[in-house]
Write a protein that holds these residues in place. Structure first.
Motif, mmCIF file in Angstrom:
data_model
loop_
_atom_site.group_PDB
_atom_site.id
_atom_site.type_symbol
_atom_site.label_atom_id
_atom_site.label_comp_id
_atom_site.label_asym_id
_atom_site.label_seq_id
_atom_site.Cartn_x
_atom_site.Cartn_y
_atom_site.Cartn_z
ATOM 1 N N LEU A 276 -6.783 -17.315 -9.818
ATOM 2 C CA LEU A 276 -6.678 -18.295 -8.742
ATOM 3 C C LEU A 276 -6.897 -17.558 -7.434
ATOM 4 N N THR A 277 -7.981 -17.883 -6.720
ATOM 5 C CA THR A 277 -8.295 -17.187 -5.477
ATOM 6 C C THR A 277 -8.136 -18.114 -4.284
ATOM 7 N N GLY A 278 -7.992 -17.513 -3.126
ATOM 8 C CA GLY A 278 -7.865 -18.276 -1.893
ATOM 9 C C GLY A 278 -7.216 -17.421 -0.838
ATOM 10 N N PRO A 279 -7.324 -17.817 0.430
ATOM 11 C CA PRO A 279 -6.728 -17.030 1.508
ATOM 12 C C PRO A 279 -5.212 -17.048 1.447
ATOM 13 N N ARG B 130 -1.259 -31.879 -5.317
ATOM 14 C CA ARG B 130 -2.161 -31.033 -6.111
ATOM 15 C C ARG B 130 -2.273 -31.520 -7.563
ATOM 16 N N VAL B 131 -2.277 -32.810 -7.750
ATOM 17 C CA VAL B 131 -2.384 -33.357 -9.107
ATOM 18 C C VAL B 131 -3.701 -32.930 -9.748
ATOM 19 N N ARG B 132 -4.779 -33.039 -8.999
ATOM 20 C CA ARG B 132 -6.086 -32.682 -9.540
ATOM 21 C C ARG B 132 -6.168 -31.177 -9.818
ATOM 22 N N GLU B 133 -5.632 -30.375 -8.912
ATOM 23 C CA GLU B 133 -5.715 -28.921 -9.080
ATOM 24 C C GLU B 133 -4.932 -28.469 -10.315
ATOM 25 N N VAL B 134 -3.736 -29.022 -10.475
ATOM 26 C CA VAL B 134 -2.936 -28.666 -11.651
ATOM 27 C C VAL B 134 -3.684 -29.037 -12.928
ATOM 28 N N ALA B 135 -4.244 -30.229 -12.945
ATOM 29 C CA ALA B 135 -4.984 -30.667 -14.127
ATOM 30 C C ALA B 135 -6.204 -29.788 -14.375
ATOM 31 N N ALA B 136 -6.886 -29.393 -13.296
ATOM 32 C CA ALA B 136 -8.095 -28.580 -13.451
ATOM 33 C C ALA B 136 -7.769 -27.193 -13.990
ATOM 34 N N VAL B 137 -6.698 -26.575 -13.484
ATOM 35 C CA VAL B 137 -6.322 -25.238 -13.954
ATOM 36 C C VAL B 137 -5.865 -25.306 -15.408
ATOM 37 N N ARG B 138 -5.079 -26.321 -15.744
ATOM 38 C CA ARG B 138 -4.643 -26.471 -17.137
ATOM 39 C C ARG B 138 -5.845 -26.639 -18.057
ATOM 40 N N GLU B 139 -6.804 -27.435 -17.628
ATOM 41 C CA GLU B 139 -7.987 -27.671 -18.455
ATOM 42 C C GLU B 139 -8.772 -26.374 -18.650
ATOM 43 N N ILE C 109 -2.420 -20.239 1.095
ATOM 44 C CA ILE C 109 -3.096 -21.443 0.609
ATOM 45 C C ILE C 109 -2.320 -22.097 -0.522
ATOM 46 N N GLY C 110 -1.353 -21.377 -1.129
ATOM 47 C CA GLY C 110 -0.537 -21.976 -2.183
ATOM 48 C C GLY C 110 -0.899 -21.539 -3.587
ATOM 49 N N LYS C 111 -1.482 -20.351 -3.719
ATOM 50 C CA LYS C 111 -1.890 -19.875 -5.048
ATOM 51 C C LYS C 111 -0.686 -19.656 -5.955
ATOM 52 N N THR C 112 0.344 -18.973 -5.434
ATOM 53 C CA THR C 112 1.521 -18.667 -6.242
ATOM 54 C C THR C 112 2.217 -19.944 -6.699
ATOM 55 N N ARG C 113 2.372 -20.881 -5.776
ATOM 56 C CA ARG C 113 3.075 -22.123 -6.102
ATOM 57 C C ARG C 113 2.314 -22.912 -7.169
ATOM 58 N N LEU C 114 0.994 -22.927 -7.063
ATOM 59 C CA LEU C 114 0.177 -23.611 -8.051
ATOM 60 C C LEU C 114 0.286 -22.913 -9.402
#
Length: 893
Positions: free
Chosen positions: A159-162, A138-147, A165-170
Motif C-alpha cells: 500500500l503506497t501513498g504520501p 473507504r468502503v471501495r478501498e477496503v474492498a479493492a485491497v481485500r480482492e 494518507i491513511g495507509k496504516t489505518r487501511l
C-alpha cells in the motif's frame, strides 16, 4: 524433471561487482566486510555465505530485485532443489529467483510438483493494534485491497501513498477482516522506529516469537517458524528501511504459505510485488454543496467532524458552517492527517476562520496527539521525514517542482528544473523516484503524462525552494517557458483558434496564471500584456471568457498607455473579440478603435487585416452608422496579399456572417459559399463549421430547409469534439432550422442541450439566445404565459449586453404574443419599435424570427383598420428603445 541452471555464488558475485566497476576493496568498504572476505567469497572458499552477508553485498552493489534474487539463489542451490521436491528444508532456507516455482510464473516444471505441508502449529497471529477511533469510509478501498489479496499468486501487496494518507489505518482495517481467513492468523509488525535495515528481520522475529538459535541466522529462524504456516504478515512503514526489501523476498521464497501486506511511501521494487496506491478521502463538490446532512456522507467531512468532536464535543455541520467545512476538506485534498490536524484547530478557530488561514498549511496543521509518532504531530514533520529519505539531486528536483501550479509535463520539468546537480537527462529517473516515494502524483491526461503534488507537499517544497535562494531564477524560467508555449500556440491562430489549441493550453491554466502574476515584476507592463495577449485559445475556451476579459483589462490598466506597442494592440484586439463573443458591443467598440490606430501606426498588416473585421463587427453590434464596405474591402485585400488561405477563409466567413446580420442574404451567401469552398480545398474541417452554420441560416430564410438542415448537421458533427460552447452554438443554430421547418420537438431537444452547456459555461448571451428560441416553441404550442416569461428573460439579458439584433428579436417576439392574445394595439406598437431599431442599427431579425414577424404583421393588417394600425406602429417607432424595453418587461412581469 528439468534441471535448474546454477551459477556458482562466487562467479555471480564477481560478475555483478565488475559490471558496476567496483574493486574488491571498494565493495568490501561499502558492505562493511573485509577485502579478504570478499576475495574468499568470489573464490567460493566460503561454501555457505550467511544471509546477512549476501544481503549486505546486494545492497552495496545496488542490485535490481531480479539480480538480488539470483544472488540469494546462488548461495545454496542444493537446498533450493530439496525444497522444491519436498516442500521442506533440512538446512538453510531456499533462495529462489522470483520466477522459479512462483505462482505468478509457473513455467518451471518443479512448480507443478505437489507440496505436502505438515500440520500447522498453534496460530501466532492476532497481534493487531487496537484502533483509537472508528474507521471512516473507504468502503471501495477496503474492498479493492481485500480482492487483490484474494487473487491467486498475490503474496506481496504494498500500500503506497504520501505520509498521512491513511495507509496504516487501511492496512489494519483490511487485516482485521482477514483474521479468520488465514489458518495462522494475522501478525502486525511496526517498522516506524527503525532506520537501520539490518534490524528489520530481528524486529519481525521478536514479534513472531521466533526461537533463538546460535547456529542459524535471524532470517533462517523466521523461515523455520513460518515455513509451513499460513499467515498474513503486515509490515508497517517500510520506506526508511528499503534495503531490507530483499529480506522480504527471501522470506516469501522460503515460506510458500506466507502473504505480506506492506505499507510504504515507496514501492519495494521486488519482482513479485503488487502495488495499491492509497488515495485521499473523497472530498465534497464545491460547485454543488448539498444540505449539511448529506454532506456528512462524504468521507473527508465525516472524518473532520469526528476529530473536531474530540476537542469540541458539540461540534456539528450546520447550514451556517457547511460551506467552510466542505471547503476545508477540499482544500486539504482529503488527506486524513491534514484533516485531523485541522480539526484539532477548530477548538480555537471557527471553520470560516480556519479556512482563511490554510494558505499557510504547514504553520496551521500542527498539534497532533502527544502519543502519536513525532512525524505525525505536524504536517511539516511528516514531510521532513520523507524529504530526508531523498538524496541531494532528488531533494533539489522536488523543491524546484514547486514552481509549477496545477501540474506539469516531463518536458516542462526538464526545461525549467534542470541545472546544477540535476542533469536534464536524469530528470525522468528522478521524477520517477519521487513518484515512487509518493511525493509526486503521475496522471494520464488523454494520453499525455502529467504530474502534480498535493498542496501540502507543494507548500513544503516551495518553502525549500525559497530557502535555497533559487526561487527567482526558477520563476523566471517558468515565465519564459510558458510565454514561449503561448506564442507557439498563437502562431497557429488567425481570428479563430486551431483545433486542439484550447485543449493543449487548458491543463496549463494555473501555470499561465502563475506566470502572469510573476510577469508583473516588469514595471512597464509589457511582459504581462505580451503573455495575456497570446492566450486567445485559452480565453476563448470553455467558461474562461470572463476571466480573459478581467485579466486583459487589468493588464492594460497596469501598462503604460502611451506605449503604442504591438503587445498593447493585440491585448486590445483580444478584449474586443471577447466582448464581441459576449455581445458587449459598447465595451468592444471602446477598445477596438485604439487597437486599429496602433496597428496602422506600426504597419502591422497581418494583425490589421484581422482587426478590421473585429472592429467592423463591434461597430455593427453597437449600432454604428458607419459604412462598413471600405473596411471589408481593405481586410480582404490584405488577406489576399498575405497569401494565407485559411486567414482568407476566416475573413470571408466573418464578413458573410455580418452581411447575414444586416439582412443582406445575397451578399452573405456569396461570401459564405466562397469561404466554404476555400475550407474544403484546405480540408479544414474545424474552420468550415463556422460558414456552414451561417449559410444554413441564410438558406433557411429562403425556405430551403433540406439544405439548411444538412449544412447545420454537418457543423454539429464536426463540433462534437470542439469546446463545449462551440457545440452549443451549432446545436442552437440547427434548432432554429428545425423551428423554421416546423419540427418543434426536435428543435426543443437541441435547445435544451445547448442551454445546459451555456449555463455550465456561464455564457449569458448564449443562454439568452437559446431561451428566446424556447419561447418561440412555447408560443407555437399556444402556451402564451410560458412564452412571455421566456421572451422577457432573454430580452432583459440582451438589453444588458446592448445587442441590437437580439433586442429587436425580443421586442418582435413579445409583439407576437400580444398579437396571439388579441392585444393588437400593443402588438402594432411593439412591431413599430422593432422596425425603428432595425433601421437605426441596420440589423435584421434572425431568419427564424423574421418568418414569425412577417406572419404576424400580415395578421394585424387583417385585424385592424389601416389608420389604427399605422398610428399604433408610428407611436412605437417614436419611442426611445430604452422606454420600449422597460414597458415590455414591465407588462410581462
Amino acid at each position: 524433471m528439468d534441471s535448474v541452471e546454477h551459477v556458482p555464488f562466487g562467479t555471480l558475485l564477481r560478475r555483478f561487482r565488475l559490471s558496476t566497476g567496483l574493486t574488491q576493496a571498494t565493495l568490501a568498504g561499502r558492505a562493511g566486510l573485509s577485502e579478504r572476505a570478499v576475495n574468499d567469497l568470489e573464490r567460493d572458499l566460503k561454501r555457505l555465505p550467511r544471509l546477512e552477508t549476501v544481503t549486505l553485498l546486494a545492497a552495496a552493489l545496488e542490485l535490481l530485485p531480479e539480480q538480488r534474487a539470483q544472488l540469494l539463489a546462488a548461495a545454496r542451490p542444493e537446498s533450493l532443489l530439496e525444497t522444491l521436491r519436498t516442500g521442506t528444508s533440512q538446512s538453510a532456507p531456499p533462495r529462489v529467483p522470483d520466477h522459479v516455482g512462483s505462482a505468478e510464473q509457473p513455467g518451471d516444471s518443479l512448480s507443478a510438483l505437489p507440496r505436502v505441508y505438515p500440520p500447522s502449529p498453534p496460530p501466532i497471529g492476532g497481534r493487531l493494534p487496537t484502533a483509537t477511533s472508528p474507521f471512516i469510509g473507504r468502503v471501495r478501498e477496503v474492498a479493492a485491497v481485500r480482492e487483490r489479496l484474494k487473487r491467486p499468486g498475490v503474496r506481496l501487496l504494498t500500500l503506497t501513498g504520501p505520509g498521512g494518507i491513511g495507509k496504516t489505518r487501511l492496512a489494519l482495517q483490511v487485516a482485521a477482516l482477514f483474521e479468520g481467513a488465514y489458518a495462522d492468523g494475522v501478525a502486525f509488525v511496526s517498522l516506524a522506529s527503525l532506520v537501520d535495515p539490518a534490524l528489520v528481520l530481528p524486529t519481525i522475529a521478536a514479534e513472531l516469537g521466533a526461537p533463538e538459535s546460535a547456529r542459524e541466522s535471524v532470517g533462517q529462524r523466521i523461515a523455520e517458524t513460518l515455513r509451513s504456516r499460513e499467515l498474513l504478515l503486515v509490515l508497517d512503514n517500510f520506506e526508511q528501511v528499503m534495503p531490507a526489501a530483499v529480506e522480504i523476498e527471501y522470506l516469501l521464497a522460503a515460506c510458500p504459505r506466507l502473504t505480506v501486506l506492506v505499507t510504504s511511501r515507496a514501492v519495494l521494487h521486488l519482482a513479485r510485488e503488487h502495488e495499491y496506491q492509497v488515495s485521499p478521502l473523497a472530498v465534497p463538490d464545491l460547485t454543488a454543496i448539498a444540505a449539511h446532512l448529506a454532506l456528512l456522507e462524504c468521507d473527508s467531512v465525516a472524518l473532520l467532524v469526528q476529530c473536531a468532536q474530540a476537542v469540541v464535543p458539540g461540534f456539528t455541520v450546520s447550514d451556517a458552517n457547511a460551506k467552510p467545512v466542505a471547503a476545508i476538506c477540499a482544500r486539504l485534498e482529503g488527506v486524513p492527517l491534514a484533516i485531523q490536524l485541522a480539526a484539532a484547530r477548530i477548538k480555537l478557530l471557527p471553520p470560516a476562520t480556519l479556512l482563511a488561514r490554510l494558505d499557510q498549511q504547514l504553520a496551521v496543521l500542527t498539534g497532533g496527539p502527544q502519543d502519536a509518532p513525532e512525524r505525525q504531530r505536524t504536517v511539516r514533520a511528516t514531510l521532513d521525514w520523507s524529504f530526508h529519505l531523498l538524496n541531494s539531486p532528488q531533494q533539489t528536483l522536488l523543491r524546484r517542482l514547486a514552481v509549477f501550479a496545477g501540474g506539469w509535463t516531463l518536458e516542462a520539468a526538464e526545461g525549467i528544473c534542470a541545472g546544477g546537480n540535476v542533469e536534464r537527462v536524469d530528470v525522468l529517473d528522478l521524477l520517477g523516484y519521487l513518484v515512487d516515494q509518493s511525493l509526486v502524483i503521475a496522471e494520464d491526461h488523454d494520453g499525455v503524462a502529467r504530474y502534480r503534488m498535493l498542496e501540502t507537499i507543494r507548500q513544503y517544497a516551495d518553502e525549500k525552494l525559497t530557502d535555497s535562494g533559487e526561487q527567482e531564477i526558477l520563476r523566471d524560467r517558468h515565465l519564459a517557458w510558458f510565454l514561449h508555449m503561448a506564442q507557439e500556440t498563437e502562431s497557429q491562430t488567425w481570428l479563430l483558434a486551431r483545433p486542439g489549441t484550447h485543449a493543449a493550453l487548458k491543463p496549463e491554466g494555473d501555470n499561465f496564471r502563475a506566470a502572469l502574476a510573476w510577469s508583473r515584476r516588469d514595471e512597464s507592463g509589457q511582459t504581462e500584456l505580451l503573455l495575456a495577449g497570446h492566450l486567445t485559445s485559452l480565453w476563448t475556451g470553455d467558461a474562461m471568457i470572463n476571466e480573459g476579459q478581467r485579466v486583459l483589462r487589468d493588464a492594460l490598466d497596469r501598462a503604460d498607455p502611451t506605449a503604442r506597442t504591438l503587445a498593447r494592440a493585440r491585448a486590445l484586439l483580444l478584449v474586443a473579440g471577447l466582448a464581441g463573443i459576449q455581445t458587449d458591443s459598447i465595451s468592444a467598440a471602446e477598445v477596438s478603435q485604439e487597437a486599429l490606430s496602433i496597428l496602422r501606426e506600426l504597419g502591422e498588416e497581418k494583425y490589421l487585416a484581422g482587426a478590421l473585421i473585429h472592429v467592423a463587427r463591434t461597430w455593427f453590434w453597437g449600432g454604428s452608422p458607419m459604412d462598413l464596405g471600405a473596411m471589408r474591402d481593405e481586410s480582404l485585400r490584405l488577406c489576399r496579399k498575405l497569401g494565407d488561405r485559411r486567414a482568407y477563409a476566416e475573413t470571408l466567413w466573418m464578413w458573410g456572417d455580418l452581411a447575414l446580420e444586416q439582412g443582406d442574404y445575397a451578399d452573405a451567401r456569396r461570401q459564405l459559399e466562397e469561404s466554404i469552398a476555400v475550407c474544403r480545398q484546405l480540408n479544414d474541417s474545424s474552420m468550415i463549421a463556422y460558414p456552414l452554420l451561417s449559410l444554413a441560416r441564410v438558406v433557411s430564410a429562403k425556405g430551403d430547409f433540406t439544405q439548411a438542415r444538412a449544412l447545420a448537421k454537418e457543423s454539429v458533427a464536426i463540433r462534437q469534439a470542439a469546446p463545449a460552447w462551440l457545440l452549443a452554438i451549432s446545436c442552437t443554430s440547427l434548432g432554429e432550422v428545425e423551428r423554421c421547418a416546423g419540427d418543434d420537438e426536435r428543435a426543443a431537444e437541441l435547445f435544451a442541450q445547448a442551454l445546459a452547456i451555456f449555463h455550465d459555461q456561464s455564457d449569458a448571451p448564449g443562454a439568452a439566445w437559446t431561451i428566446h428560441n424556447l419561447g418561440h416553441i412555447a408560443l407555437r404550442a399556444g402556451n402564451l404565459q410560458r412564452a412571455t416569461q421566456l421572451f422577457a428573460e432573454a430580452l432583459a439579458a440582451r438589453f444588458r449586453h446592448g445587442y441590437s439584433s437580439g433586442i429587436a428579436s425580443g421586442l418582435a417576439a413579445i409583439g407576437s404574443v400580444a398579437c396571439q392574445s388579441g392585444d393588437y394595439q400593443r402588438a402594432a406598437q411593439l412591431f413599430g419599435a422593432t422596425e425603428a431599431l432595425m433601421e437605426n442599427s441596420r440589423c435584421a431579425l434572425a431568419p427564424a424570427d423574421a418568418l414569425v414577424y412577417h406572419r404576424d404583421v400580415a395578421l394585424l393588417r387583417t385585424q385592424m383598420e389601416a389608420p389604427a394600425f399605422d398610428a399604433a406602429r408610428a407611436s412605437g417607432r417614436a419611442m426611445p428603445v430604452e422606454q420600449v424595453v422597460a414597458d415590455a418587461l414591465k407588462t410581462t412581469a
